[in-house]
Design a protein around this motif. Structure first.
Motif, PDB file in Angstrom:
ATOM      1  N   ILE A 255     -20.758  67.767  30.765  1.00  0.00           N
ATOM      2  CA  ILE A 255     -19.681  66.487  30.651  1.00  0.00           C
ATOM      3  C   ILE A 255     -19.806  65.777  31.009  1.00  0.00           C
ATOM      4  O   ILE A 255     -20.432  64.852  30.670  1.00  0.00           O
ATOM      5  CB  ILE A 255     -18.269  67.218  29.924  1.00  0.00           C
ATOM      6  N   GLY A 256     -20.168  66.078  33.223  1.00  0.00           N
ATOM      7  CA  GLY A 256     -19.287  64.964  33.953  1.00  0.00           C
ATOM      8  C   GLY A 256     -20.764  63.891  33.736  1.00  0.00           C
ATOM      9  O   GLY A 256     -21.250  62.624  33.974  1.00  0.00           O
ATOM     10  N   ARG A 257     -22.446  64.534  33.500  1.00  0.00           N
ATOM     11  CA  ARG A 257     -23.816  64.163  33.711  1.00  0.00           C
ATOM     12  C   ARG A 257     -23.354  63.709  32.687  1.00  0.00           C
ATOM     13  O   ARG A 257     -24.199  62.431  32.870  1.00  0.00           O
ATOM     14  CB  ARG A 257     -24.670  65.228  33.695  1.00  0.00           C
ATOM     15  N   SER A 258     -22.913  63.519  31.384  1.00  0.00           N
ATOM     16  CA  SER A 258     -23.265  62.685  30.433  1.00  0.00           C
ATOM     17  C   SER A 258     -22.491  61.517  30.340  1.00  0.00           C
ATOM     18  O   SER A 258     -22.708  60.558  29.643  1.00  0.00           O
ATOM     19  CB  SER A 258     -23.009  63.729  28.870  1.00  0.00           C
ATOM     20  N   GLY A 259     -21.343  61.275  31.446  1.00  0.00           N
ATOM     21  CA  GLY A 259     -20.677  60.677  31.540  1.00  0.00           C
ATOM     22  C   GLY A 259     -21.477  59.483  32.139  1.00  0.00           C
ATOM     23  O   GLY A 259     -20.799  57.909  31.739  1.00  0.00           O
TER      24      GLY A 259
ATOM     25  N   TRP B  94     -36.878  52.768  22.188  1.00  0.00           N
ATOM     26  CA  TRP B  94     -35.898  53.028  21.497  1.00  0.00           C
ATOM     27  C   TRP B  94     -34.779  53.835  22.703  1.00  0.00           C
ATOM     28  O   TRP B  94     -33.869  54.845  22.355  1.00  0.00           O
ATOM     29  CB  TRP B  94     -36.115  54.837  21.198  1.00  0.00           C
ATOM     30  N   GLY B  95     -34.452  53.582  24.245  1.00  0.00           N
ATOM     31  CA  GLY B  95     -33.844  54.430  24.504  1.00  0.00           C
ATOM     32  C   GLY B  95     -32.236  53.886  24.098  1.00  0.00           C
ATOM     33  O   GLY B  95     -31.691  53.032  23.589  1.00  0.00           O
ATOM     34  N   LEU B  96     -31.458  54.253  25.753  1.00  0.00           N
ATOM     35  CA  LEU B  96     -30.306  53.947  25.863  1.00  0.00           C
ATOM     36  C   LEU B  96     -29.892  52.845  26.256  1.00  0.00           C
ATOM     37  O   LEU B  96     -30.036  51.902  27.549  1.00  0.00           O
ATOM     38  CB  LEU B  96     -29.285  55.537  25.882  1.00  0.00           C
ATOM     39  N   PHE B  97     -29.098  51.749  26.151  1.00  0.00           N
ATOM     40  CA  PHE B  97     -28.567  50.725  26.939  1.00  0.00           C
ATOM     41  C   PHE B  97     -27.733  50.454  28.057  1.00  0.00           C
ATOM     42  O   PHE B  97     -27.194  51.988  28.217  1.00  0.00           O
ATOM     43  CB  PHE B  97     -27.832  49.490  26.023  1.00  0.00           C
ATOM     44  N   SER B  98     -27.882  50.014  29.556  1.00  0.00           N
ATOM     45  CA  SER B  98     -27.914  50.265  30.227  1.00  0.00           C
ATOM     46  C   SER B  98     -26.787  49.087  30.915  1.00  0.00           C
ATOM     47  O   SER B  98     -27.669  47.919  31.090  1.00  0.00           O
ATOM     48  CB  SER B  98     -28.481  51.004  32.009  1.00  0.00           C
ATOM     49  N   HIS B  99     -25.694  48.907  31.409  1.00  0.00           N
ATOM     50  CA  HIS B  99     -24.552  47.801  31.583  1.00  0.00           C
ATOM     51  C   HIS B  99     -25.188  46.963  33.211  1.00  0.00           C
ATOM     52  O   HIS B  99     -25.241  46.382  33.782  1.00  0.00           O
ATOM     53  CB  HIS B  99     -23.853  48.196  31.755  1.00  0.00           C
TER      54      HIS B  99
ATOM     55  N   PRO C 191     -32.693  58.296  27.917  1.00  0.00           N
ATOM     56  CA  PRO C 191     -31.572  59.039  28.367  1.00  0.00           C
ATOM     57  C   PRO C 191     -31.645  59.641  29.332  1.00  0.00           C
ATOM     58  O   PRO C 191     -31.676  61.371  28.720  1.00  0.00           O
ATOM     59  CB  PRO C 191     -30.531  58.980  27.189  1.00  0.00           C
ATOM     60  N   VAL C 192     -31.827  59.890  30.252  1.00  0.00           N
ATOM     61  CA  VAL C 192     -32.599  60.415  31.208  1.00  0.00           C
ATOM     62  C   VAL C 192     -30.787  61.677  31.914  1.00  0.00           C
ATOM     63  O   VAL C 192     -31.084  63.040  31.661  1.00  0.00           O
ATOM     64  CB  VAL C 192     -32.552  60.761  32.584  1.00  0.00           C
ATOM     65  N   CYS C 193     -29.701  60.787  31.513  1.00  0.00           N
ATOM     66  CA  CYS C 193     -29.361  62.053  32.040  1.00  0.00           C
ATOM     67  C   CYS C 193     -28.131  63.222  30.428  1.00  0.00           C
ATOM     68  O   CYS C 193     -27.456  63.516  31.073  1.00  0.00           O
ATOM     69  CB  CYS C 193     -27.471  61.188  32.384  1.00  0.00           C
ATOM     70  N   ILE C 194     -28.344  62.016  29.222  1.00  0.00           N
ATOM     71  CA  ILE C 194     -28.458  63.124  28.606  1.00  0.00           C
ATOM     72  C   ILE C 194     -29.428  64.761  28.255  1.00  0.00           C
ATOM     73  O   ILE C 194     -28.871  65.580  27.917  1.00  0.00           O
ATOM     74  CB  ILE C 194     -28.548  62.778  27.088  1.00  0.00           C
ATOM     75  N   VAL C 195     -31.006  64.622  28.627  1.00  0.00           N
ATOM     76  CA  VAL C 195     -31.508  65.805  28.998  1.00  0.00           C
ATOM     77  C   VAL C 195     -31.341  66.513  30.433  1.00  0.00           C
ATOM     78  O   VAL C 195     -31.016  67.283  30.526  1.00  0.00           O
ATOM     79  CB  VAL C 195     -32.988  64.910  29.332  1.00  0.00           C
ATOM     80  N   GLU C 196     -30.821  65.912  31.002  1.00  0.00           N
ATOM     81  CA  GLU C 196     -29.612  67.083  32.144  1.00  0.00           C
ATOM     82  C   GLU C 196     -29.001  67.560  32.014  1.00  0.00           C
ATOM     83  O   GLU C 196     -28.894  68.861  32.495  1.00  0.00           O
ATOM     84  CB  GLU C 196     -29.766  65.587  33.371  1.00  0.00           C
ATOM     85  N   SER C 197     -28.465  67.022  31.204  1.00  0.00           N
ATOM     86  CA  SER C 197     -26.698  67.242  30.472  1.00  0.00           C
ATOM     87  C   SER C 197     -27.210  68.402  28.923  1.00  0.00           C
ATOM     88  O   SER C 197     -26.638  69.737  29.553  1.00  0.00           O
ATOM     89  CB  SER C 197     -25.459  66.226  29.768  1.00  0.00           C
TER      90      SER C 197
END
Length: 263
Positions: free
Chosen positions: A127-131, A145-150, A158-164
């Motif tokens: 869970i911490g990684r997906s944060g 098609w990726g996720l928005f980054s602030h 979305p590399v953090c989702i893949v790692e989670s």
């Protein structure tokens, strides 16, 4: 995906509050994983308490191990090679030492302390990684098609989702393996965790483009070096475990006593 990205753009304080919430949920999952393991192990209450303490030590060591690297920045100026990911990798890589030290301190088997440290850190990291999705601090290559980054105001893989997801897969694999072993610690789960996580994270790092990475050449960064080190430590730990087990089988030395006795 556009709906999710619009929601990410609208987050107050650039998603920091949800990032902290994800960390809190990760701690909750870590506790749940450890408690489930201890219940299935049917250990004595005192050993269960030792297991919880070992999990807490492993967590704080991995999360805050990079604090000990700050003096390097002053004295040797090598801290520039450590971003937040690399700092976490240092904590993961030193887990065999933490498990060994805890086994000696709390008078439990190294297999027991190794299981606890591996499961605890994986449970938190799922869970911490997906944060990182909420703040966009860890992002992959730009894609429509990726996720928005602030951090960049654009969409990224979305590399953090893949790692989670692969962290969750490793956690499930270890639990299945522990179940098939009859909940008797054999000391192999921690090195398996280091081998699997380090290897998969090494591959996923090729998709990252975070600005805090130190790029060495092509898409090879400082984090790749840390992941290779993690794999090497995992392989060495597994080799020593297999050697100790083989020696016990031929009677050269006794098997380590499982002090967390089942009822």
């Amino acid at each position: 995906m556009e709906f999710i990205n619009n929601w990410l753009r609208s987050l107050p304080d650039d998603g920091r509050s949800l990032y902290g919430l994800a960390g809190g949920i990760g701690i909750g999952l870590m506790i749940l994983v450890v408690v489930c393991y201890l219940i299935r192990m049917k250990v004595k209450p005192l050993d269960a308490l030792k297991g919880v303490i070992i999990a807490a030590i492993a967590y704080f060591f991995c999360i805050y191990a990079h604090r000990f690297l700050l003096w390097y920045q002053v004295d040797f100026d090598i801290n520039r090679y450590f971003d937040s990911t690399a700092n976490l990798a240092v904590g993961f890589t030193l887990l065999p030492f933490v498990a060994w030290l805890c086994s000696k301190t709390f008078n439990v088997s190294q297999g027991f302390s190794g299981d606890i440290t591996a499961l605890a850190l994986l449970g938190f990291h799922v869970i911490g990684r997906s944060g990182c999705v909420f703040t966009g601090c860890c992002y992959g290559f730009p894609c429509s098609w990726g996720l928005f980054s602030h951090q960049t105001d654009t969409n990224h893989f979305p590399v953090c989702i893949v790692e989670s997801l692969f962290t969750l897969g490793i956690l499930i694999y270890l639990f299945v393996r522990i179940c098939r072993k009859g909940y008797v610690p054999d000391g192999k789960n921690l090195p398996y965790m280091l081998l699997l996580y380090g290897g998969l994270r090494f591959i996923s790092e090729f998709t990252r483009e975070s600005t805090n990475q130190q790029w060495l050449f092509w898409r090879f960064s400082d984090v790749h070096i840390h992941m290779l080190l993690m794999v090497l430590v995992g392989a060495l730990t597994l080799y020593l475990n297999l050697r100790r087990t083989k020696a016990a089988e031929v009677g050269e030395e006794p098997l380590p006593e499982l002090k967390a006795q089942r009822r």
